[in-house]
Design an enzyme around this catalytic site. Structure first.
Site, PDB file in Angstrom:
ATOM      1  N   LYS A 174      17.129   8.014   0.651  1.00 58.84           N
ATOM      2  CA  LYS A 174      16.641   7.053  -0.340  1.00 58.84           C
ATOM      3  C   LYS A 174      15.127   7.196  -0.490  1.00 58.84           C
ATOM      4  CE  LYS A 174      14.920   3.009  -0.578  1.00 58.84           C
ATOM      5  NZ  LYS A 174      14.028   3.177  -1.745  1.00 58.84           N
ATOM      6  N   GLY A 227       6.894   4.617   6.153  1.00 54.28           N
ATOM      7  CA  GLY A 227       6.455   3.581   5.219  1.00 54.28           C
ATOM      8  C   GLY A 227       5.547   2.598   5.926  1.00 54.28           C
ATOM      9  N   SER A 228       5.509   1.376   5.410  1.00 58.24           N
ATOM     10  CA  SER A 228       4.549   0.409   5.938  1.00 58.24           C
ATOM     11  C   SER A 228       5.039  -0.198   7.253  1.00 58.24           C
ATOM     12  CB  SER A 228       4.329  -0.699   4.910  1.00 58.24           C
ATOM     13  OG  SER A 228       5.550  -1.383   4.721  1.00 58.24           O
ATOM     14  N   GLY A 232       8.809  -1.260   8.545  1.00 59.74           N
ATOM     15  CA  GLY A 232       9.264  -0.650   9.801  1.00 59.74           C
ATOM     16  C   GLY A 232       9.768  -1.698  10.772  1.00 59.74           C
ATOM     17  N   GLU A 247       7.528   6.108  11.197  1.00 58.61           N
ATOM     18  CA  GLU A 247       6.177   6.641  10.930  1.00 58.61           C
ATOM     19  C   GLU A 247       5.510   5.612  10.034  1.00 58.61           C
ATOM     20  OE1 GLU A 247       4.715   9.398  11.931  1.00 58.61           O
ATOM     21  OE2 GLU A 247       6.373  10.585  12.707  1.00 58.61           O
ATOM     22  N   CYS A 281      -1.456   7.972   4.856  1.00 60.49           N
ATOM     23  CA  CYS A 281      -1.376   7.230   6.125  1.00 60.49           C
ATOM     24  C   CYS A 281      -2.489   7.663   7.053  1.00 60.49           C
ATOM     25  CB  CYS A 281      -0.017   7.453   6.764  1.00 60.49           C
ATOM     26  SG  CYS A 281       0.399   9.183   6.886  1.00 60.49           S
ATOM     27  N   GLU A 378      -4.832  -2.178   6.832  1.00 54.84           N
ATOM     28  CA  GLU A 378      -4.641  -0.982   6.005  1.00 54.84           C
ATOM     29  C   GLU A 378      -4.725  -1.373   4.524  1.00 54.84           C
ATOM     30  OE1 GLU A 378      -0.729   0.892   5.709  1.00 54.84           O
ATOM     31  OE2 GLU A 378      -1.680   2.835   6.025  1.00 54.84           O
TER      32      GLU A 378
END
Ligand code: NAD
Length: 487
Positions: A174, A227-228, A232, A247, A281, A378
């Site tokens: 996805k 992703g963020s 996560g 990650e 990232c 971030e």
């Protein structure tokens, strides 16, 4: 006419059962690139069924044969590099040279993993008993759910798909809703290379409608997510007992000591801070500079930042492309306001740019303290914060003051300082005299702390996508008991 794209289930491109679609925009022009299926739980269930059916055939194909398909895929990716890169620029916004790099990363990992088909090493070791052989072998996990972000729309899927395939797994993939076209173009090439039907299935759609059912699905044995941090965390709560690779975000820093080659360091800050419009990232969003050179550094850096040209990534004069969408621009601007309120000094940028497209000016703050929100959270935009420190020890403390731990860098001509930084910095990556970005496909990539603990790429990717089986082979012809038969 806007084209409507489909999803891939068991080798067939079909419409979603939701009967709904969403659109993807070019972030530089706001032009609609296509309509895409809003995949849902029913689509995911069918994709998982197809992946389960394909598993037996794919996992029993000898790994070097799977490798041959990946080698073919690598050469098709090379042939299609330019058109894939243009799709990346059109849909994600990064400048074309970087988009070519995105595709090249996919080619590199494909070639690396193709070669793994003839390795996939296990270990052998002596037994403590006579006439007994001990070894480990790698086994596929099963159906893997791969969920990816939009910022590397070709490279990140490839970093997951290639090791998953070479290890003998089948896939439900996805992609992010901002870059479904890049994913479809990529998967079409996998089909052409001869990846059998059902081995890779693609479901487009939102995180909630298409992502969550993948994460929760009982027959999916492994989730690999990039992703963020917030998503996560959600995934760790929803996944149940599965192998989960994460990650997540970063708040990466570059340390610049007074003995550094300042021009080289400035090149690194420009590349790390504003490359991909700060949407990496590993972006260098903090520059931790020794006080004695702060003023000179600020002057040189702000001159360079103010000269950066914003524009469409397809234009060869463009240095910095658009952000991914309007929400990202608004988020970046809200952090500019937060920075000003916190008392940081704005040296460059701080505003949106142009009438069309999602542009934000390269933004530079100085007089930032390590604990300000702009130095801790971030932003994922073109915003760099300068923090000044007395010495290396304080620089390392500031570097480690954030919850993330992905990439880091130090510019110095002193070897002792470089090694002290390598030892002291809490991060998955440390660069010496180079920026925080630019990993290579054959080396492990990942972070510590709230960035997660998975290592993708390189040989460590095989750990993520295979199970180790330990084999004891007793050829003594009698019952031998480990730990008990000690004679
Ligand atoms: P995101 O977390 O919003 O989305 C990532 C993917 O997860 C998308 O496909 C999204 O649809 C899906 N998703 C969202 N909610 C979900 C849910 N509840 N269940 C399942 N799937 C869900 O991240 P993003 O905005 O696409 O990407 C930016 C983030 O990714 C940044 O934080 C960045 O640092 C991080 N990132 C990390 C790395 C790394 O290797 N560490 C690399 C690139 C990006």
């Amino acid at each position: 006419m806007t084209k409507t794209y489909k999803i891939l289930i068991g080798g067939k491109w079909v419409s979603s059962e939701s009967k709904e679609t969403f659109q993807s925009l070019n972030p530089a022009t706001e032009k609609i690139l296509g309509r895409f299926q809003s995949g849902n739980e029913n689509d995911v269930n069918q994709a998982v069924d197809a992946a389960e059916r394909a598993f037996e055939g794919w996992s029993s194909l000898p790994a070097p044969k799977r490798g041959e398909i990946l080698f073919r895929l690598a050469s098709l990716l090379k042939e299609n590099k330019e058109s894939l890169a243009r799709t990346v620029t059109n849909e994600m916004g990064k400048v074309l040279s970087e988009a070519r790099g995105d595709v090249q990363e996919a080619i590199d990992i494909t070639e690396y993993m193709a070669g793994e088909g003839r390795r996939l090493f296990g270990r052998t070791t002596p037994s403590e008993l006579r006439d007994k052989f001990c070894m480990t072998v790698r086994r596929p996990i099963g159906v893997c759910g791969l969920i990816t972000p939009w910022n590397f729309p070709t490279a990140i899927p490839a970093w997951k798909i290639m090791p998953a395939l070479i290890c003998g797994n089948t896939i439900v993939f996805k992609p992010a809703s901002d870059t479904p076209l890049c994913a479809i173009k990529f998967v079409e090439i996998l089909e052409k290379a001869g990846v059998p039907k059902g081995v890779i299935n693609l479901v487009t759609g939102s995180g909630e409608q298409a992502g969550t059912p993948i994460v929760r699905h009982k027959s999916i044995r492994c989730i690999s997510f990039t992703g963020s941090r917030d998503t996560g965390l959600q995934i760790t709560k929803e996944a149940g007992i599965k192998k989960v690779g994460l990650e997540l975000g970063g708040k990466n820093g570059i340390i610049i000591l007074e003995d550094a080659d300042l021009n080289l360091a400035i090149d690194g800050v420009i590349w790390g801070g504003y490359g991909t419009t700060g949407q990496r990232c590993t972006a260098a969003s903090r520059v931790i500079v020794q006080q004695s050179i702060k003023e000179r550094f600020e002057k040189l850096l702000s001159e360079r930042v103010s000269r950066l040209r914003l524009g469409n990534g397809l234009d060869s004069k463009t240095d910095v492309g658009p952000m991914i969408n309007k929400k990202a621009v608004e988020k970046t601007h809200s952090y500019t306001e937060i920075g000003i309120k916190e008392g940081a000094k704005l040296l460059c940028g701080g505003h949106t740019f142009g009438k069309k497209g999602f542009f934000y000016q390269p933004t530079l703050f100085t007089d930032v303290t390590y604990n300000m929100r702009i130095a801790q959270e971030e932003i994922f935009g073109p915003t760099v914060c300068i923090i000044s420190v007395k010495n290396l020890e304080e620089a390392i403390e500031v570097m480690n003051s954030v919850t993330y731990g992905l990439s880091s860098s130090i510019y110095t001509s002193n070897m002792r300082s470089a090694f002290k930084a390598i030892e002291g910095i809490e991060a998955g990556l440390t660069y010496v005299n180079s920026s925080t970005i630019g990993s290579e496909a054959h080396l492990p990539f990942g972070g510590v702390k709230q960035t997660g603990s998975t290592r993708e790429a390189g040989w460590t990717a095989l750990e993520e996508f295979s199970e180790i089986k330990t084999v004891y082979f007793d050829y003594s012809g009698k019952l031998q008991k480990a730990q008990i038969d000690t004679g």
